[in-house]
Design an enzyme around this catalytic site. Structure first.
Site, mmCIF file in Angstrom:
data_model
loop_
_atom_site.group_PDB
_atom_site.id
_atom_site.type_symbol
_atom_site.label_atom_id
_atom_site.label_comp_id
_atom_site.label_asym_id
_atom_site.label_seq_id
_atom_site.Cartn_x
_atom_site.Cartn_y
_atom_site.Cartn_z
ATOM 1 N N LYS A 21 2.143 2.405 -4.992
ATOM 2 C CA LYS A 21 2.850 1.975 -6.209
ATOM 3 C C LYS A 21 1.996 2.192 -7.453
ATOM 4 C CE LYS A 21 3.303 -2.157 -4.505
ATOM 5 N NZ LYS A 21 2.826 -1.943 -3.140
ATOM 6 N N ASN A 58 -5.072 -10.298 -3.958
ATOM 7 C CA ASN A 58 -4.843 -9.680 -2.639
ATOM 8 C C ASN A 58 -4.374 -8.238 -2.819
ATOM 9 O OD1 ASN A 58 -2.439 -10.619 -3.788
ATOM 10 N ND2 ASN A 58 -1.536 -11.282 -1.857
ATOM 11 N N ALA A 59 -3.780 -7.949 -3.964
ATOM 12 C CA ALA A 59 -3.293 -6.592 -4.226
ATOM 13 C C ALA A 59 -4.473 -5.703 -4.614
ATOM 14 C CB ALA A 59 -2.293 -6.613 -5.370
ATOM 15 N N GLY A 60 -4.352 -4.451 -4.312
ATOM 16 C CA GLY A 60 -5.391 -3.512 -4.728
ATOM 17 C C GLY A 60 -4.734 -2.192 -5.043
ATOM 18 N N HIS A 61 -4.750 -1.818 -6.298
ATOM 19 C CA HIS A 61 -4.145 -0.547 -6.672
ATOM 20 C C HIS A 61 -5.239 0.453 -6.997
ATOM 21 C CE1 HIS A 61 -0.107 -2.556 -7.880
ATOM 22 N NE2 HIS A 61 -0.284 -2.454 -6.594
ATOM 23 N N ASP A 86 1.647 14.578 1.883
ATOM 24 C CA ASP A 86 0.636 15.520 2.401
ATOM 25 C C ASP A 86 -0.093 14.978 3.629
ATOM 26 O OD1 ASP A 86 -0.251 13.707 0.349
ATOM 27 O OD2 ASP A 86 -2.237 14.606 0.558
ATOM 28 N N VAL A 116 2.139 14.327 -3.664
ATOM 29 C CA VAL A 116 1.527 15.197 -2.645
ATOM 30 C C VAL A 116 -0.001 15.142 -2.694
ATOM 31 C CG1 VAL A 116 3.495 16.770 -2.429
ATOM 32 C CG2 VAL A 116 1.792 17.192 -4.209
ATOM 33 N N THR A 145 2.962 -12.386 2.846
ATOM 34 C CA THR A 145 2.169 -13.038 1.827
ATOM 35 C C THR A 145 2.979 -14.235 1.316
ATOM 36 O OG1 THR A 145 0.814 -12.694 -0.131
ATOM 37 C CG2 THR A 145 2.940 -11.552 -0.109
ATOM 38 N N GLN A 160 2.157 -5.756 -3.188
ATOM 39 C CA GLN A 160 2.551 -5.826 -1.770
ATOM 40 C C GLN A 160 3.906 -5.115 -1.568
ATOM 41 O OE1 GLN A 160 1.501 -9.167 -3.169
ATOM 42 N NE2 GLN A 160 -0.532 -8.424 -2.699
ATOM 43 N N ASP A 168 0.813 -1.222 0.000
ATOM 44 C CA ASP A 168 0.000 0.000 0.000
ATOM 45 C C ASP A 168 0.846 1.271 0.000
ATOM 46 O OD1 ASP A 168 -2.278 -1.661 0.267
ATOM 47 O OD2 ASP A 168 -1.933 -1.739 2.421
ATOM 48 N N ARG A 200 -6.057 0.649 7.928
ATOM 49 C CA ARG A 200 -4.660 0.213 8.030
ATOM 50 C C ARG A 200 -4.066 0.689 9.350
ATOM 51 N NH1 ARG A 200 -3.945 2.581 2.164
ATOM 52 N NH2 ARG A 200 -4.781 0.848 0.981
#
Ligand code: IMP
Length: 429
Positions: A23, A45-48, A338, A419, A245, A230, A20, A310
């Site tokens: 990326k 499992n990834a979430g972009h 930021d 930012v 993972t 990840q 997280d 998180r």
């Protein structure tokens, strides 16, 4: 004589923390320079999350480059693919007028995530009680487990309905005895075959030998962007085992997960937040209640895959420095800067205290790491909004000092600063 490959084009975007790191945004930003974007490890499992013109896209399996029509997006052999989720993702993209056609390639060698992987993931987690890993329950561990045990089902098997059905039936015998040992309800082949064969038909046009495709692209000097999923400390080897993972998320995974050799990779960009976050269980020395509450109150730091809040804490330079070394990072990208806008003082961990000793490295024993207490260096906050800054000069002096401080601690140069969530809220140094 063959023409030498002289261009230094191919780049890896890798997370330096626990995932997280933002990326997806950096990939999306750099994708203009690339011809192809490749996922090499992990699964859904990834979430972009990517925000373009205030429209939010959450991608789990499809590489972020898909939002740019001319880019080839490849799901490499190292990824574990949930066909049902992938179909849904492609459908959602198409509904939003995103072009998905010959620009997407799925490796025929990638392993398939099946309902029993998800079931076993959940049953194991439940059985572990307070020792649970806090997985995303997407079946990732059991799917990679089957791959390592040599009982996995690959995309090439899925493409042949008879072979798929037979392999599935064989596998279910062992799986169901395991399911029952956890008190779960056995799964029948019938309930899987129909939806998976349907998904296979849908995905069939995208399925290819991606090793051959990638080598063709490389030979033609096409620019390849490898999209890490990840982060370094979730890597099965280099992470905080067992709170990790089940794939190699770090640089080594690029080669095993695509079939390209190390000389095909020319640049590694390490992505890190200006602070640290983690989802799931496991050690996190700089975790801090105050900064967690602050970020959550701003609506930040909720998981894009599971929606879970998180865990948040100060930047850990010991951890990030280790990740720079493991991945051979050439450049750093700092995201979410930021998020620190309102703070008076900003802490950065520069070492750990453990049983009267001072450690300047990440201990490999997770039980030791759990007991480490951070030693902090403090920076003055900038106490103003920086989301409008578009250049180094437009950043407040204290922000610049913070960034220079991170560069010194990590011994790597920062080349990108983010930012805000939008594409244009990115500063190139
Ligand atoms: P799994 O990958 O679902 O097996 O989960 C193992 C650990 O990795 C858990 O702590 C998850 O929260 C974490 N994890 C997996 N994928 C991601 C991700 O994309 N971002 C952050 N954490 C993740």
């Amino acid at each position: 004589m063959k023409k030498a490959r002289t261009q230094k084009l191919n780049t890896l975007i890798v997370g330096l923390q626990w995932g997280d790191e933002g990326k997806g945004k950096i990939v999306d930003f750099l994708v203009k320079e690339a011809d192809a974007v490749v996922r090499y490890a992990g699964g859904s499992n990834a979430g972009h999350t990517i925000i373009v013109n205030s429209q939010k896209f959450v991608l789990h399996l499809v590489p972020s480059g898909i939002l740019h029509k001319s880019k080839i997006c490849i799901i490499g052999n190292g990824v574990v693919v949930d066909p049902i989720e992938l179909v849904q993702e492609i459908e959602a993209l198409k509904r939003n007028n995103v072009y998905v056609s010959e620009n997407l390639a799925i490796s025929d060698m990638a392993h398939v995530v099946l309902p029993y992987h998800k079931l076993l993931d959940a049953l194991r987690e439940n059985a572990k009680g307070d020792k649970k890993i806090g997985t995303t329950r997407r079946g990732i561990g059991p799917a990679y487990g089957d791959k390592a045990e040599r009982v996995g089902i690959r995309i090439c098997d899925l493409m042949d309905p008879d072979r798929f059905t037979q392999k599935l039936k064989e596998r279910l015998q062992e799986v169901n005895s395991l399911v029952q040992s956890f008190g779960g309800v056995p799964i029948t082949a019938d309930e899987i075959v129909e939806p998976y064969v349907k998904a296979a038909k849908y995905l069939q046009p995208y399925v290819r030998n991606t090793v051959v495709l990638l080598h063709e692209l490389w030979r033609k000097n096409k620019r390849i962007l490898f999209e890490g999923a990840q982060g370094t400390f979730l890597d099965i080897d280099h992470g905080t085992y067992p709170y990790v993972t089940s794939s190699n998320t770090t640089v080594g995974g690029v080669f095993t997960g695509t079939g390209l050799p190390p000389k095909a990779l020319h640049r590694v960009i390490g992505v890190m937040k200006a602070y640290t976050t983690r989802v799931g269980e496991g050690p996190f020395p700089t975790e801090n209640r105050e900064i967690s509450d602050l970020l959550h109150s701003l609506g930040r730091e909720f998981g894009s895959t599971t929606g879970r809040p998180r865990r948040c804490g100060w930047f850990d330079a010991v951890l990030a420095r280790h990740a720079v070394a493991v991945n051979g990072v050439n450049e750093l990208a700092v995201t979410n800067l930021d998020g620190l806008d309102t703070l008076e003082r900003i802490k950065v961990c520069v070492g750990y205290k453990y049983e009267g000793q001072i450690l300047r490295f990440v201990p490999s024993d997770t039980e030791v790491f759990k007991k480490c207490e951070p030693i902090y260096k403090e920076f003055a906050g900038w106490k103003c909004g920086i989301s409008g800054a578009r250049s180094w000069k437009e950043l407040p002096i204290n922000t610049r000092r913070y960034l220079r401080g991170l560069e010194e601690l990590l011994e790597a140069p920062i080349s990108i600063v983010s930012v805000g969530p939008e594409r244009h809220q990115t500063i190139l140094l």
